[in-house]
Scaffold this motif. Structure first.
Motif, short mmCIF file in Angstrom:
data_model
loop_
_atom_site.label_atom_id
_atom_site.label_comp_id
_atom_site.label_asym_id
_atom_site.label_seq_id
_atom_site.Cartn_x
_atom_site.Cartn_y
_atom_site.Cartn_z
N ASN A 178 -25.80 -0.91 34.20
CA ASN A 178 -26.67 -1.65 35.02
C ASN A 178 -26.55 -3.15 35.36
N THR A 179 -25.55 -3.76 35.00
CA THR A 179 -25.36 -5.02 34.84
C THR A 179 -24.53 -5.42 36.05
N GLY A 180 -24.78 -4.93 37.24
CA GLY A 180 -23.87 -5.27 38.40
C GLY A 180 -24.41 -6.63 38.75
N PRO A 181 -23.80 -7.42 39.65
CA PRO A 181 -24.18 -8.50 40.28
C PRO A 181 -25.51 -8.35 41.16
N ASP A 182 -26.28 -9.39 41.36
CA ASP A 182 -27.50 -9.30 42.19
C ASP A 182 -27.11 -9.95 43.67
N LEU A 183 -26.25 -10.67 43.47
CA LEU A 183 -26.01 -11.27 44.82
C LEU A 183 -24.06 -11.64 44.54
N THR A 184 -23.35 -11.62 45.49
CA THR A 184 -22.03 -11.93 45.46
C THR A 184 -21.68 -12.75 46.71
N PHE A 185 -20.92 -13.87 46.43
CA PHE A 185 -20.19 -14.60 47.70
C PHE A 185 -18.81 -14.05 47.77
N ILE A 186 -18.46 -13.71 48.83
CA ILE A 186 -16.93 -13.36 49.15
C ILE A 186 -16.38 -14.44 49.80
N PHE A 187 -15.53 -15.35 49.08
CA PHE A 187 -14.77 -16.40 49.90
C PHE A 187 -13.63 -15.70 50.82
N ASP A 188 -13.77 -16.07 51.97
CA ASP A 188 -12.42 -15.42 52.82
C ASP A 188 -11.96 -16.56 53.56
N LEU A 189 -10.44 -16.52 53.37
CA LEU A 189 -9.51 -17.28 54.23
C LEU A 189 -8.23 -16.73 54.45
N GLU A 197 -19.15 -2.83 53.04
CA GLU A 197 -19.86 -1.50 52.58
C GLU A 197 -21.36 -1.90 52.08
N GLU A 198 -21.47 -3.30 51.17
CA GLU A 198 -22.52 -3.74 50.54
C GLU A 198 -22.97 -4.96 51.26
N PRO A 199 -23.50 -4.84 52.44
CA PRO A 199 -23.95 -6.37 53.06
C PRO A 199 -25.24 -6.98 52.31
N ASP A 200 -25.81 -6.25 51.54
CA ASP A 200 -27.04 -6.78 51.23
C ASP A 200 -26.70 -7.38 49.71
N ARG A 201 -25.88 -7.08 49.25
CA ARG A 201 -25.13 -7.93 48.00
C ARG A 201 -24.42 -8.81 48.10
N CYS A 202 -23.28 -8.52 49.05
CA CYS A 202 -22.20 -9.35 49.44
C CYS A 202 -22.24 -10.15 50.73
N LYS A 203 -22.20 -11.56 50.45
CA LYS A 203 -22.33 -12.36 51.60
C LYS A 203 -20.89 -12.97 51.91
N VAL A 204 -20.23 -12.94 53.19
CA VAL A 204 -19.01 -13.68 53.26
C VAL A 204 -19.25 -14.93 53.65
N ILE A 205 -18.36 -15.91 52.77
CA ILE A 205 -18.36 -17.20 53.23
C ILE A 205 -16.98 -17.74 53.88
N GLN A 206 -17.11 -18.18 54.81
CA GLN A 206 -15.67 -18.77 55.51
C GLN A 206 -15.02 -20.02 54.74
N ALA A 207 -14.12 -19.62 53.78
CA ALA A 207 -13.54 -20.76 52.92
C ALA A 207 -12.63 -21.45 53.75
N ASP A 208 -12.31 -21.49 54.73
CA ASP A 208 -11.29 -22.45 55.44
C ASP A 208 -12.09 -23.67 56.31
N GLN A 209 -13.27 -23.79 55.81
CA GLN A 209 -14.23 -24.91 56.33
C GLN A 209 -14.01 -26.16 55.54
#
Length: 214
Positions: free
Chosen positions: A126-137, A176-188
């Motif tokens: 049950n110890t999964g992340p509450d919020l995940t930032f996924i850095f994409d570039l 698949e998990e948009p509520d938990r995972c937020k994509v961050i554009q890392a090439d900024q």
């Protein structure tokens, strides 16, 4: 009060480690207790396993061997570091967690996702992340950044095609998990990446109901 578990994920050279420190400082200024940690590692036993995983030749381990070592390290990390901190009410910021295993050993390495998820359920529970930032570039830019950072990480040597599969897997997890995972554009710029993260955090923290926040 139970704490919150926030993870930072993404391709090589995406700038996660820099942004974790920035977010930790911001949260502390806002009155939260924060603990920063990383995977593989985050506990003495897990750091020993990290040394096995990140050094040596790309062929040192099979994908399943990597997966099992990652999860062995994660078991110790959760028991000795993450769960006690969450129980004490801290916000835990972790540089990589279960999504990296899904992306690297699953998406890129080709381990059967059903088997991988079964191992994950046994270890993470049950110890999964509450919020995940996924850095994409773009992969080429990330690998170039990683090269200038120095060090000798065997995952960085696995070639562009491997890392393209990693990137695709992370984006699939986010879809698949948009509520938990937020994509961050890392090439900024770093400042713009920080702004994007803080905008999400400011909206998310009141919903979580944690701590005092202004």
């Amino acid at each position: 009060m139970h704490g919150s578990f926030i993870t930072f994920e993404g391709v090589e050279g995406a700038g996660k480690s820099t942004q974790i420190v920035v977010l930790a400082d911001w949260l502390r200024d806002a009155g939260y207790t924060v603990m920063m940690t990383r995977e593989p590692g985050g506990a003495p036993q897990a750091e020993q396993i990290r040394d096995l995983l990140v050094s040596g030749d790309t062929a040192s381990w099979t994908d399943m061997g990597e997966c099992l070592l990652m999860n062995a390290a994660r078991t110790e990390h959760l028991a000795r570091t993450i769960r006690p901190a969450l129980k004490a009410g801290s916000i835990v910021l972790c540089d990589r967690f279960m999504d990296s295993t899904r992306a690297y050993q699953g998406g890129a390495g080709g381990i059967d996702m059903t088997a991988l998820r079964q191992i994950e359920r046994a270890v993470v529970g049950n110890t999964g992340p509450d919020l995940t930032f996924i850095f994409d570039l773009p992969v080429a830019a990330g690998l170039e950044r990683a090269k200038t950072r120095g060090g000798d990480d065997r995952f960085e040597k696995k070639g562009r095609a491997y890392h393209e599969r990693v990137r695709s897997a992370f984006l699939q997890i986010a879809a698949e998990e948009p509520d938990r995972c937020k994509v961050i554009q890392a090439d900024q710029t770093q400042d713009k990446v920080t702004q994007d993260i803080l905008a999400i955090i400011k909206a998310w923290l009141p919903v979580k109901g944690g701590g005092h926040h202004d």
